[in-house]
Design an enzyme around this catalytic site. Structure first.
Site, short mmCIF file in Angstrom:
data_model
loop_
_atom_site.label_atom_id
_atom_site.label_comp_id
_atom_site.label_asym_id
_atom_site.label_seq_id
_atom_site.Cartn_x
_atom_site.Cartn_y
_atom_site.Cartn_z
N TYR B 107 0.83 -1.20 0.00
CA TYR B 107 0.00 0.00 0.00
C TYR B 107 0.87 1.25 0.00
CZ TYR B 107 -4.28 -2.57 1.30
OH TYR B 107 -5.37 -3.39 1.32
N TYR B 146 -1.00 -9.71 0.85
CA TYR B 146 0.04 -9.16 1.72
C TYR B 146 -0.05 -9.78 3.12
CZ TYR B 146 -3.66 -5.89 3.27
OH TYR B 146 -4.83 -5.35 3.75
N ARG B 156 -3.44 -11.63 3.94
CA ARG B 156 -4.75 -11.23 3.43
C ARG B 156 -4.91 -11.72 2.00
NH1 ARG B 156 -8.15 -7.63 4.65
NH2 ARG B 156 -9.47 -9.38 4.17
N HIS B 159 -7.60 -8.34 -2.35
CA HIS B 159 -8.88 -7.67 -2.11
C HIS B 159 -8.80 -6.20 -2.49
CE1 HIS B 159 -6.55 -6.93 1.56
NE2 HIS B 159 -7.22 -5.80 1.65
N HIS B 161 -10.73 -2.60 -1.32
CA HIS B 161 -11.63 -1.97 -0.35
C HIS B 161 -12.62 -1.07 -1.08
CE1 HIS B 161 -9.21 -3.01 3.28
NE2 HIS B 161 -8.21 -2.99 2.43
FE LIG Z 1 -6.44 -4.15 2.70
#
Ligand SMILES: [Fe+2]
Lengths: 198, 236
Positions: B107, B146, B156, B159, B161
């Site tokens: 991110y 990640y 995770r 995905h 958001h």
């Molecule tokens: Fe996330």
């Protein structure tokens, strides 16, 4: 019939998406529900600051929460077709919490809005709280400590047990910079903030 | 819709509980006292209305809105779908915000310390409005998986958001879209925290119709928001 899409947490990394101003991007809103630079009709009403901290069940600050505010203007009008009247400002604010779990909202004190029983409600801000570790956002309301009579008559406050009502009332502190209301949000614990199934 | 019809309540058979023990950070952050049902007044029947002025021309295209000097790396995808209410009626002209990791699972967020490369040409945030039929469309890069600190070897699933408003403050929804066939879904306490019968609603569908030749794979993800409570005629 289709069923509701499940909610999921905003996670720890929502900031550059939802409150992206520190990343050099424009956001859809910030903590100034009413911008300091606005003037004229939008300024009708009392300028206030609402500030506080978001705390977890161990009383530790929640440094990655997001607070959203939805409110009426000083005449109790919402900028929305279901209200139908012309409101003097948009009424939406959004801010993240900082390294101390603190948030700060600059706005105009809202006017009374008709309740579900058609009687006027005490002035309030509608609040949604989002955070990592919250699979669903939580709804609460900010009422104001200097509205004693209106608060006593408020239909929603009267749905809350007298021992917990105070968690919904922001305490007025008069400062040199104007009225500041203090409102901490306790996600869990003995003095847990009242949350609504809104 | 009559403007003063209350909305259906949150369907707790569809949403995760506030406390999901296997998702550790819920333990101290989930309210434990019962929620107080709130009869709907104008405070709940209204909510922020956004115009196209909050959406820039590249905001829906994450393959372009972060470009500095080249195209972002990774697999280009199209994510599209319909936003509707529980009666299947489209939710038109509503804001959809989205954010995600880059192809390497990193991110842009300052706190993300995952030792995977940032992509200087990928920001990972975007927004758009649904059209008159409630449809939205994003172009982006497939996000990578990640690791996170919830438990040993926690990852995770891929995905994206999503954040939506719908017509009122009570129709607000923040969720995550997943990808079909992801082996990590079975091990993810955030996904597994959703009631079993509702989980798969968050898994997008691969669509060859949405896929564009020589350009990008297509995924469909429909989103159902709370709707006005059924009129007596619809009640069962
Ligand atoms: Fe996330």
């Amino acid at each position: 019939m289709p069923k509701q899409t499940p909610s999921q947490t905003v996670g720890p990394y929502f900031a550059y998406g939802l409150t992206p101003q520190p990343y050099g991007r424009e956001g859809i809103a910030d903590g100034r529900v009413v911008d300091r630079t606005l003037s004229g009709a939008a300024l009708a009403g009392h300028r206030i600051t609402v500030t506080g901290r978001v705390l977890d069940g161990a009383k530790a600050p929640v440094i990655d929460a997001m607070i959203e505010i939805w409110q009426a203007d000083a005449q109790g009008r919402y900028a929305h077709p279901a209200d139908g009247r012309e409101a003097s400002f948009h009424g939406f604010g959004r801010t993240g919490t900082d390294g101390e779990g603190a948030f700060r909202i600059e706005t105009i004190k809202p006017g009374p809005v008709a309740g579900a029983d058609a009687r006027p409600q005490a002035p309030h801000l509608n609040v949604a709280v989002f955070a990592r570790g919250m699979p669903n956002h939580a709804y609460t309301r900010v009422y104001f400590s200097d509205e004693t009579a209106a608060n006593e008559a408020d239909m929603v406050l009267n749905l809350v047990g007298p021992d917990r009502r105070n968690t919904l009332v922001a305490m007025l502190e008069k400062t040199a910079g104007g009225p500041v209301y203090r409102f901490d949000i306790r996600l869990q614990g003995e003095d847990e903030t009242v949350f609504f199934d809104a | 819709m009559r403007p003063n019809t209350p909305y259906t309540p949150r369907d707790w058979d569809s949403h995760p509980p506030y406390i999901v023990p296997d998702y550790r950070s819920t333990l101290l952050r989930g309210p434990k006292k019962p929620l107080i049902p709130l009869p709907h007044s104008l405070s709940e029947l209204t909510g922020p209305v956004f115009g196209h002025d909050v959406v820039g021309p590249l905001d829906h295209d994450l393959t372009r809105n972060g470009v500095v000097n080249a195209e972002p790396l990774g697999e280009r995808i199209i994510v599209t779908g319909k936003v509707m209410d529980e009666a299947g009626r489209p939710v038109p002209h509503t804001l959809v915000e989205l954010w995600q990791a880059n192809a390497a699972g990193r991110y842009v967020h300052r706190w993300d310390q995952h030792a995977a490369p940032l992509d200087p040409n990928f920001f990972g945030g975007g927004r758009t409005m649904t059209d008159a039929e409630g449809r939205y469309r994003f172009i982006t890069i497939k996000p990578g998986a990640y690791p996170w600190g919830n438990h040993h070897n926690a990852w995770r699933p891929n995905h994206i958001h999503f954040s939506l408003f719908g017509p009122s403050f009570v129709t607000r929804l923040v969720t995550q879209m997943y990808f079909p066939g992801d082996p990590l879904l079975a091990f993810d306490p955030i996904y597994q925290g959703i009631p079993e019968s509702a989980r798969e609603r968050l898994v997008s569908r691969f669509s060859l119709d949405v896929t564009e030749p020589m350009m990008a794979l297509g995924y469909e993800f429909d989103i159902v928001l709370r709707g006005p409570r059924a009129t007596p005629i619809d009640e069962d």
